[in-house]
Each structure stands twice: as C-alpha cells, then as structure tokens.
Design a protein around this motif. Structure first.
Motif, short mmCIF file in Angstrom:
data_model
loop_
_atom_site.label_atom_id
_atom_site.label_comp_id
_atom_site.label_asym_id
_atom_site.label_seq_id
_atom_site.Cartn_x
_atom_site.Cartn_y
_atom_site.Cartn_z
N GLN A 22 0.83 -1.20 0.00
CA GLN A 22 0.00 0.00 0.00
C GLN A 22 0.87 1.26 0.00
N GLY A 55 -4.90 -6.68 -4.63
CA GLY A 55 -5.64 -5.72 -5.42
C GLY A 55 -4.91 -4.39 -5.47
N THR A 56 -5.48 -3.45 -6.21
CA THR A 56 -4.89 -2.13 -6.32
C THR A 56 -5.98 -1.09 -6.11
N SER A 57 -5.94 -0.45 -4.96
CA SER A 57 -6.93 0.58 -4.62
C SER A 57 -6.19 1.85 -4.25
N THR A 59 -7.47 4.58 -3.19
CA THR A 59 -8.02 5.13 -1.95
C THR A 59 -7.44 4.42 -0.74
N GLN A 60 -7.40 3.08 -0.79
CA GLN A 60 -6.84 2.32 0.32
C GLN A 60 -5.37 2.67 0.54
N THR A 204 -10.26 -8.92 0.38
CA THR A 204 -9.97 -8.16 -0.84
C THR A 204 -9.22 -9.05 -1.80
#
Length: 278
Positions: A22, A55-57, A59-60, A204
């Motif tokens: 992240q 995953g790729t977020s 916002t996260q 996720t």
C-alpha cells in the motif's frame, strides 16, 4: 528486477507485505502524500504477486499512507527533541520508517517475530545504529536491550489490533513502567471494523484480513489511561493533507459524528517520569 526472495508468510505476518504494498502504490504517484522510495524498491525486488493478492486501490493506499504519516510525524518530532534518543518499533514487519525519518544519530530497535525478522534482515539489512530482535513484542524481555540513559519512543504500528485485549493493556502498562518519561504511539481499528475481520468478511481479492481481537473507537482513547498508573496523558494524532475525495472528506471524518468517533485512530500515550529521590 527480482531479488529471488519469495516470502512465505501466513496470517498476521503477511500484513507486513500488505502494508508495504500500500505504501509503494501511494509512493509511486507524483502527488503522493507519503514519499517512500524504499518501499517502491522492495516491491520491485520481491518475487510476490502483490497486485493479484491484494488488489490495487488508490483510496486504500492513500489512507494507509496517511496513517503511516501520523507515525512519521511523531517520530520526527521526538527526534527533533531527542536527537540521540532510541526508537523502538514493535511488530515492524517491512516498515521502512527508518529510511524516511532517521536523523543520523538516533538508535533504532526492531522487535518482531522470527519469521518477519529473518525476511527483514535479508531485504533491509540493519545499519550500525539499527538492531533487529526476534522476539515476542508482548514479552517485555526486549526492554532490557534499550539503553536506559537515552530517551525512548515506542511505536506499535499495525500490531495491537491482532492481540487479545488483556495483552494490549498488559503491554501498555509494562512499557509505561519500564520507560519512565517515554511515550508509545499506537493505532487502533474501530469496533465495526474489528467485527468484520472476526467474522471473516474483510476480504480483498485473494487476501483475507486476519481476525482483530482488539478494537477501539476513537472516542474511547481516554480509557487507555486505565491500563496502568504510569500512563499519564493520552493524545489523538490526526492525519493531515489528503488528495481528491479523501482530502475533501477527511475534515468531516475527523470532526462530524458518527464518523469522528467510529474511525481508525492513532494515539500517543505519555508515561510518567521516574519519581525524584529525596
């Protein structure tokens, strides 16, 4: 370019890879809220399917970076006051804070379980002022390795939520007793989030967040003073900045109920000074 390291981490230690990823996702942005080139370097080197697994977020990643920046700010402020102090990082995993805020004079002690420490030694070899100790952070035997003549700041980033509540209180009380005049920076998830992880509903892509037995709503932080008599002050550390929608909503999330009281939080606990001998 891969380093050939293929981590095999399960359950809680795998969160070290999740948080690393992240930070790297955010740090790759030209308008990043956290600059972490070491995290980017590690993700590029480690042979691991980060995107497939986590995953790729955006916002996260930004929210994680804002949380990390709260810890960085507290450590940087401590080192400005105590340039030769000691920073003790409990459950650090693959955190790269040393490379972001070190002042060239402080000492750093990482305390983590054997598996993540072994990986950290391979990927982030310690410098002359760093030491990695493979131990249970809740066993205060590591406190004997800290120079009592130096000021101490302890961080527990992404750690306490994975412990039973009684062990959280015992760790806080023990740190307060062992390090007079010191402080502890910790983070907590709110109760609603903890319940989702314990019911297995926080998933996720291919990653299932481990159960989080300990949770604390932001308006409950003053209860931490009851962990032990040597905890004398409690202070909220609020994220600053933010980009896009996150930046626009952050002031509301920090001030308007119920968001303000049901949000993740970063807290500083201050410990009592040792009584003067007469």
């Amino acid at each position: 370019m891969s380093s050939g390291e293929r981590p095999e981490l399960e359950a809680v230690p795998e969160t070290a890879l999740w948080t690393l990823y992240q930070r790297a996702v955010e740090a790759r942005r030209p308008d990043a809220v956290l600059h972490d080139p070491k995290a980017v370097e590690l993700v590029d080197r480690i042979d691991y399917p980060f995107a497939d697994r986590f995953g790729t977020s955006g916002t996260q990643a930004q929210l994680q970076a804002l949380r990390t920046a709260c810890f960085d700010r507290e450590v940087a402020d401590f080192l400005a006051r105590e340039p030769r102090g000691t920073v003790v990082c409990l459950g650090e995993g693959l955190e790269t804070q040393y490379w972001r805020v070190d002042n060239g004079r402080a000492r750093w002690l990482t305390v983590d379980l054997p598996e993540p420490v072994a990986l950290r030694e391979k990927l982030l070899p310690p410098g002359p002022r760093q030491r990695y100790l493979a131990a249970d952070a809740t066993d205060l035997g590591w406190a004997d390795e800290v120079d009592p003549e130096r000021a101490v700041l302890i961080t527990a980033q992404g750690l306490l939520m994975y412990l039973p509540p009684a062990r959280v209180r015992a760790l806080i009380a023990g740190c307060a007793e062992r390090f007079p005049g010191g402080s502890l920076v910790l983070d907590a998830v709110p109760h609603w989030f903890g319940r989702l992880t314990r019911s297995g509903r926080m998933r996720t892509h291919g990653y299932q967040a481990p159960p989080m037995p300990w949770a604390m709503d932001a308006d409950e932080r003053d209860k931490l003073r009851t962990a032990g008599p040597a905890v004398v002050a409690v202070r909220d550390v609020r994220p600053t900045g933010g980009r896009g929608l996150v930046g626009a909503l952050l002031p509301l999330a920090l001030t308007v109920p119920p968001l303000a009281t049901r949000r993740p939080s970063v807290t500083v606990l201050e410990f009592a000074q040792r009584p003067q001998r007469s």
